[in-house]
Design an enzyme around this catalytic site. Structure first.
Site, short mmCIF file in Angstrom:
data_model
loop_
_atom_site.label_atom_id
_atom_site.label_comp_id
_atom_site.label_asym_id
_atom_site.label_seq_id
_atom_site.Cartn_x
_atom_site.Cartn_y
_atom_site.Cartn_z
N SER A 1 0.85 -1.20 0.00
CA SER A 1 0.00 0.00 0.00
C SER A 1 0.88 1.24 0.00
O SER A 1 1.69 1.44 0.92
CB SER A 1 -0.89 0.03 1.24
OG SER A 1 -1.43 1.33 1.38
N HIS B 111 -1.23 -1.23 -4.31
CA HIS B 111 -2.51 -0.95 -3.65
C HIS B 111 -2.61 0.54 -3.33
O HIS B 111 -1.70 1.11 -2.71
CB HIS B 111 -2.59 -1.79 -2.37
CG HIS B 111 -3.88 -1.70 -1.63
ND1 HIS B 111 -4.99 -2.47 -1.96
CD2 HIS B 111 -4.26 -0.96 -0.56
CE1 HIS B 111 -5.98 -2.20 -1.12
NE2 HIS B 111 -5.57 -1.28 -0.25
N ASP C 193 -4.88 3.49 -1.60
CA ASP C 193 -5.93 3.71 -0.61
C ASP C 193 -6.54 5.10 -0.76
O ASP C 193 -5.92 6.11 -0.41
CB ASP C 193 -5.36 3.54 0.80
CG ASP C 193 -5.13 2.08 1.14
OD1 ASP C 193 -6.07 1.29 0.99
OD2 ASP C 193 -4.00 1.73 1.56
N MET D 81 -9.21 7.75 0.42
CA MET D 81 -10.00 8.06 1.63
C MET D 81 -10.59 9.46 1.51
O MET D 81 -9.92 10.38 1.02
CB MET D 81 -9.12 7.99 2.87
CG MET D 81 -8.41 6.66 3.03
SD MET D 81 -7.57 6.57 4.62
CE MET D 81 -6.65 5.04 4.41
N HIS E 196 -8.50 0.92 -3.76
CA HIS E 196 -9.40 0.63 -2.64
C HIS E 196 -10.12 1.93 -2.27
O HIS E 196 -9.51 2.83 -1.68
CB HIS E 196 -8.55 0.10 -1.48
CG HIS E 196 -9.30 -0.18 -0.22
ND1 HIS E 196 -8.66 -0.43 0.97
CD2 HIS E 196 -10.63 -0.27 0.05
CE1 HIS E 196 -9.57 -0.65 1.91
NE2 HIS E 196 -10.76 -0.55 1.38
N MET F 133 -12.32 4.06 -0.10
CA MET F 133 -12.94 4.22 1.21
C MET F 133 -13.66 5.56 1.18
O MET F 133 -13.23 6.55 1.82
CB MET F 133 -11.86 4.15 2.31
CG MET F 133 -11.33 2.74 2.51
SD MET F 133 -9.73 2.67 3.35
CE MET F 133 -8.66 2.86 1.93
N MET G 197 -11.20 -6.61 5.48
CA MET G 197 -10.39 -5.68 6.28
C MET G 197 -10.02 -6.34 7.61
O MET G 197 -10.89 -6.85 8.33
CB MET G 197 -11.17 -4.38 6.58
CG MET G 197 -11.52 -3.54 5.37
SD MET G 197 -10.12 -3.01 4.35
CE MET G 197 -9.10 -2.14 5.55
N ASP H 274 -6.48 -6.89 4.07
CA ASP H 274 -5.97 -5.52 4.15
C ASP H 274 -5.94 -5.05 5.59
O ASP H 274 -7.00 -4.86 6.21
CB ASP H 274 -6.84 -4.60 3.29
CG ASP H 274 -6.22 -3.22 3.11
OD1 ASP H 274 -5.11 -2.99 3.62
OD2 ASP H 274 -6.87 -2.38 2.46
N SER I 204 2.88 -0.68 6.16
CA SER I 204 4.04 -0.44 7.02
C SER I 204 5.02 -1.61 7.00
O SER I 204 6.24 -1.39 7.04
CB SER I 204 3.58 -0.13 8.45
OG SER I 204 2.47 -0.90 8.80
#
Ligand code: DX5
Ligand code: ZN
Length: 227
Positions: free
Chosen positions: A10, A35, A37, A39, A68, A70, A139, A175, A198
């Site tokens: 990610s 990936h 993310d 948001m 992804h 969100m 998730m 994820d 991370s």
């Protein structure tokens, strides 16, 4: 049964001032997918990036762009993310009342459709949607931030989902909180794609990318040993 595990770093954990170089580094170091993310500060309590950033980084991705979402609502933005070059476009089941329509719209826009499930959502809720999707993202943290702890009770949900999917060509993606310690748990339960932020980026940088490769190999080896 042996399954090929895909590792999807990610870029939420990458250097935000250097996405192109970070993507090249993780792909050179063995990433299978990238990936992304997205948001909105509304569906989740954090803001990241939108379709314009996706479009800007797309030429730097040689593998698979896994977006992804969100965000809520989803439908008004599907065309923009498809145009930005998303290969997989995942929407949350919890993002609105008409997820069935959303998944149809994602496929109609030319993307592979993903359905993401929060930890509070039973996987059985995905059952009526399994013929509409190419991927279900389970998730294993509450979405919104990188670096959170893996929610171990989700492992049983992954196993249930594997049984619900049966022989359909639907990938299970995990994820949140994936590390060499947690990857075997979900791999044994039936996961195909492991997102890791991370745990992939820790210790490395564009100037020193070797730790990215070591981190990816450690997650993959731990997962494959469990399948
Ligand atoms: C969380 C995101 C994840 C996150 C994973 O909302 O969807 O993709 O970046 O980060 P780690 O691997 O650090 O938990
Ligand atoms: Zn994600």
């Amino acid at each position: 049964m042996t399954r090929a595990i895909r590792i999807a770093p990610s870029i939420l954990s990458a250097d935000f001032a250097n996405f192109g170089a970070e993507i090249r580094a993780i792909e050179d170091q063995g990433a299978d997918w990238v990936h992304v993310d997205v948001m909105d500060g509304h569906f989740v309590p954090n803001l990241t990036f939108g379709p314009q950033l996706c479009k800007a980084i797309r030429p730097h991705i040689r593998t698979v762009m896994d977006v992804h979402l969100m965000i809520a609502p989803v439908d008004p933005y599907i065309a923009a993310f498809a145009d930005a070059g998303a290969d997989y476009l995942s929407a949350h089941l919890e993002a609105g009342p008409h997820v069935h329509r959303t998944l149809q719209a994602i496929r109609a826009a030319g993307c592979k459709a993903g359905l993401a499930l929060n930890p509070g959502t039973p996987v059985e809720a995905a059952a009526p949607l399994l013929d509409l999707v190419d991927l279900v993202c389970v998730m294993t943290v509450n979405p919104g931030f990188g670096g959170q702890s893996f929610i171990a009770t989700q492992v049983a949900q992954v196993a249930k989902l594997r049984a619900l999917i049966g022989d359909r060509p639907v990938l299970i993606e995990i994820d949140g909180g994936v590390t060499p310690d947690t990857a075997p748990l979900v791999a044994a339960a039936g996961a195909d794609v492991l997102v890791a932020g991370s745990a992939v980026f820790k210790g490395g940088s564009v100037a020193n990318p070797a730790p990215y490769g070591a981190n990816i190999r450690a997650i993959r080896a731990a997962a494959e040993a469990a399948t």
